[in-house]
Scaffold this active site. Structure first.
Site, PDB file in Angstrom:
ATOM      1  N   LYS A  75     -17.692  -0.413   5.643  1.00  0.00           N
ATOM      2  CA  LYS A  75     -18.046  -1.373   4.603  1.00  0.00           C
ATOM      3  C   LYS A  75     -19.536  -1.387   4.310  1.00  0.00           C
ATOM      4  O   LYS A  75     -19.953  -1.508   3.139  1.00  0.00           O
ATOM      5  CB  LYS A  75     -17.578  -2.777   4.994  1.00  0.00           C
ATOM      6  CG  LYS A  75     -17.815  -3.806   3.881  1.00  0.00           C
ATOM      7  CD  LYS A  75     -17.196  -5.153   4.179  1.00  0.00           C
ATOM      8  CE  LYS A  75     -17.404  -6.112   2.994  1.00  0.00           C
ATOM      9  NZ  LYS A  75     -16.769  -7.426   3.238  1.00  0.00           N
TER      10      LYS A  75
ATOM     11  N   GLU B 140       0.811  -1.222   0.000  1.00  0.00           N
ATOM     12  CA  GLU B 140       0.000   0.000   0.000  1.00  0.00           C
ATOM     13  C   GLU B 140       0.848   1.278   0.000  1.00  0.00           C
ATOM     14  O   GLU B 140       0.453   2.290  -0.574  1.00  0.00           O
ATOM     15  CB  GLU B 140      -0.943   0.024   1.213  1.00  0.00           C
ATOM     16  CG  GLU B 140      -2.081  -0.965   1.147  1.00  0.00           C
ATOM     17  CD  GLU B 140      -1.746  -2.313   1.766  1.00  0.00           C
ATOM     18  OE1 GLU B 140      -2.660  -3.160   1.921  1.00  0.00           O
ATOM     19  OE2 GLU B 140      -0.544  -2.516   2.125  1.00  0.00           O
TER      20      GLU B 140
ATOM     21  N   MET C  28      24.518   8.983   2.594  1.00  0.00           N
ATOM     22  CA  MET C  28      24.455  10.303   3.210  1.00  0.00           C
ATOM     23  C   MET C  28      24.708  10.225   4.711  1.00  0.00           C
ATOM     24  O   MET C  28      25.375  11.095   5.290  1.00  0.00           O
ATOM     25  CB  MET C  28      23.110  10.972   2.939  1.00  0.00           C
ATOM     26  CG  MET C  28      23.031  12.412   3.408  1.00  0.00           C
ATOM     27  SD  MET C  28      24.270  13.477   2.630  1.00  0.00           S
ATOM     28  CE  MET C  28      23.412  13.934   1.124  1.00  0.00           C
TER      29      MET C  28
ATOM     30  N   PHE D  66     -11.951  -6.705  14.146  1.00  0.00           N
ATOM     31  CA  PHE D  66     -10.856  -7.219  13.322  1.00  0.00           C
ATOM     32  C   PHE D  66     -10.493  -6.209  12.229  1.00  0.00           C
ATOM     33  O   PHE D  66     -11.339  -5.752  11.484  1.00  0.00           O
ATOM     34  CB  PHE D  66     -11.254  -8.555  12.683  1.00  0.00           C
ATOM     35  CG  PHE D  66     -10.210  -9.108  11.754  1.00  0.00           C
ATOM     36  CD1 PHE D  66      -8.987  -9.549  12.250  1.00  0.00           C
ATOM     37  CD2 PHE D  66     -10.434  -9.166  10.383  1.00  0.00           C
ATOM     38  CE1 PHE D  66      -8.022 -10.052  11.390  1.00  0.00           C
ATOM     39  CE2 PHE D  66      -9.475  -9.677   9.524  1.00  0.00           C
ATOM     40  CZ  PHE D  66      -8.267 -10.125  10.028  1.00  0.00           C
ATOM     41  N   GLN D  67      -9.219  -5.851  12.163  1.00  0.00           N
ATOM     42  CA  GLN D  67      -8.662  -4.900  11.194  1.00  0.00           C
ATOM     43  C   GLN D  67      -9.347  -3.525  11.257  1.00  0.00           C
ATOM     44  O   GLN D  67      -9.450  -2.829  10.244  1.00  0.00           O
ATOM     45  CB  GLN D  67      -8.718  -5.470   9.761  1.00  0.00           C
ATOM     46  CG  GLN D  67      -7.734  -6.616   9.549  1.00  0.00           C
ATOM     47  CD  GLN D  67      -7.536  -6.987   8.091  1.00  0.00           C
ATOM     48  OE1 GLN D  67      -8.413  -6.768   7.253  1.00  0.00           O
ATOM     49  NE2 GLN D  67      -6.389  -7.571   7.775  1.00  0.00           N
TER      50      GLN D  67
END
Length: 586
Positions: A163, A51, A466, A113-114
């Site tokens: 959802k 993602e 760097m 959940f999630q």
């Protein structure tokens, strides 16, 4: 007509002219992906490997075009994986709309959940964000999100949709989206004051930032520079707003800016700041920055006035509009003597690097030579980024895409995929370091899956370049956790993911390989083996004024003088050159 929330999402994207989205599906966002499937001939979906890659791709798409980039993610870890990409866009004022889906409304706040409060998580790094709990408000919310992302100082907006909202039905009425008009309002007294400051100046300098790029003000800026008759420096984000090939251009300003720009700005009597926000990497010691100059700042965001540096006068407004009005009011200025002084600096302090070996600066200059400046250059962060800023001459805006404010390692590969999807006619090159590539190498699989012909050039010095440079100069050569001495083979890795890959160890090899890569019909990786101690020069030490800029020659001369003094004190003979750290030399 009645549509589900998921169908409304897709219809609203079509309203906004969205042709490409980047994302990764999951349970909570399945309804949206199902609706997207039915419109796959109208909206192209790029399935990234992660993602974060989707967020960076949307960002790259936006930077390359000026349009709003769009990314999609599911709830929980899918949404949190977008956070670094959203923050990257926020710091650089890039218009992105991130659409996430969450657990159902009845499950919110129950540690389902999630489930994650992604609106709360992203509140400090978005212009605005929404949780849409009523499907009847969904269409208007999406329209507002796009409008906010584009309006004024651009930035990212997040929309989180439970959802069940994506499956609920609502009446949908299509709307024709009219282009947003620029705000033409500028205070006339402010303009008049600016004109007087410019006319009274004998040694003006123009300093250009990313706001000039975001405002599409390159034509107005070019006219302004010629009218003021002043040299031009820029920030990392301002590259291309004024042509890097023009005689008035003196290079980047700040920590790794040119000596010409740093000395010139330190000596000017008027600094005209166009769409820049005085980052600490630009100003060095802010109290000593442009201490001999009056400062005139032009910016769309009033919050930037006097935030980091105290200015003499500010004009709040769209940079394109402000410059256009100033061009109408200004008479032609003449500062030939000042211009000659700056030209002398340019002759005295050219940008140079070690000859005969494959190096970062050589690679960047060769990419410029072969592309004739007509490529879209994307970078990661660190030495690769600075060399790309220093040695590629950007003739146009939106041709350098890089994470300036947040400094996100892992940004470039995803962003280059987004840029190529947006500008398929352009050669798109991501210049990376090996440390950065390790953070996003999985997106090579994305480019290979869709046969997106980007060129990934890795400046592979087998260290975190760097950070090692700072350790070398300021930490007594104590290389803590910066040596990448494992056996990862980037060529085999890229080939395993379906890309063509080559290794270059000499200049001649790179020239030949890059010529071949430009004609490839899919992604190509070039692993360039460079020296681990190659540094970005010039440099300003942290906390110093920018006129204290130094390079490798200065360090060696300083060390030589220190050693001579020591030898005289001891009655010894001068033993010759011996490299010392910056700490030792001072």
């Amino acid at each position: 007509m009645k549509l589900t929330g998921a169908e409304i999402v897709i219809e609203c994207l079509k309203e906004q002219g969205v042709d490409t989205v980047f994302g990764y599906p999951g349970g909570a966002i399945l309804n949206v992906y199902d609706a997207l499937y039915k419109h796959q001939n109208e909206i192209r979906h790029i399935l990234t490997s992660h993602e974060q890659g989707a967020a960076h791709a949307a960002d790259g798409y936006a930077r390359a075009t000026g349009k709003v980039g769009v990314c999609l993610a599911t709830s929980g870890p899918g949404a949190t994986n977008l956070v670094t990409g959203i923050a990257t866009a926020y710091m650089d004022s890039i218009p992105v709309v991130a659409i996430t889906c969450n657990v159902g409304v009845s499950l919110l706040g129950k540690d389902s959940f999630q489930e994650i409060d992604i609106a709360g998580v992203t509140m400090p790094i978005t212009k605005h964000n929404y949780i849409v709990k009523d499907v009847n408000k969904l269409a208007d919310t999406i329209r507002k999100a796009f409008r906010i992302a584009r309006k004024g100082r651009p930035g990212p907006v997040l929309i989180d949709i439970p959802k069940d909202v994506t499956s609920n039905l609502a009446e949908y009425e299509p709307k024709k989206i009219t282009p947003q008009k620029r705000n033409e309002k500028v205070n006339e007294e402010d303009l008049q004051t600016a004109v007087e400051m410019i006319q009274n100046s004998k040694k003006p300098y123009i300093f250009v930032g990313g706001g000039a790029v975001l405002s599409d003000a390159d034509e107005e800026l070019f006219e302004f520079v010629k009218k003021v008759d002043a040299p031009v420096a820029d920030t990392l984000m301002g590259k291309g707003a004024f042509p890097g090939t023009d005689p008035y251009y003196t290079g980047m300003l700040g920590m790794h800016g040119t000596k010409t720009s740093n000395h010139g700005v330190s000596e000017c009597d008027l600094l005209v700041v166009v769409g820049a926000r005085f980052s600490d990497r630009v100003t060095g010691n802010a109290e000593k920055f442009a201490s001999k100059a009056k400062i005139l700042q032009i910016d769309i965001d009033p919050a930037e006035m006097n935030k980091n540096v105290v200015i003499t006068h500010g004009i709040t407004g769209d940079v394109k509009v402000v410059l256009s009005k100033l061009n109408q009011m200004l008479e032609q200025q003449n500062h030939s003597e000042w211009i000659q002084t700056i030209e002398a600096y340019k002759a005295k302090y050219p940008m140079t690097y070690h000859p005969d070996v494959l190096s970062g600066p050589f690679v960047v200059e060769e990419i410029y030579r072969q592309t004739k400046g007509d490529a879209v250059i994307v970078t990661e962060v660190g030495q690769n980024q600075m060399w790309a800023a220093q040695y590629y001459k950007y003739p146009k805006p939106r041709t350098l895409l890089t994470s300036g404010g947040l400094g996100t390692m892992g940004y470039g590969l995803g962003a280059s995929i987004g840029a190529k999807c947006a500008r398929p006619e352009k050669c798109v090159v991501n210049i990376a370091g090996d440390g950065c590539f390790r953070m996003n190498m999985n997106e090579i699989a994305t480019a290979a899956r869709y046969q997106i012909p980007i060129i990934e050039v890795i400046l592979n010095n087998h260290v975190l370049g760097m950070v090692r440079q700072w350790q070398d100069l300021f930490y007594g050569k104590r290389y803590s956790a910066t040596i990448l001495n494992d056996n990862v083979d980037f060529v085999k890795l890229a080939e395993a993911m379906g890309a063509k890959a080559y290794r270059a160890t000499t200049r001649e090899e790179f020239v030949r390989i890059f010529e071949e890569a430009r004609n490839a019909d899919g992604p190509v990786l070039i692993d360039c083996q460079i020296d681990c101690d190659e540094k970005v020069w010039p440099m300003v030490a942290p906390g110093e004024a920018i006129d204290q800029v130094f390079d490798e020659g200065d360090l060696k001369e300083k060390a030589k003088q220190n050693q001579k003094s020591t030898c005289r004190a001891k009655g010894n003979v001068w033993p010759g050159n011996r490299e010392e750290s910056y700490e030792q030399s001072i």
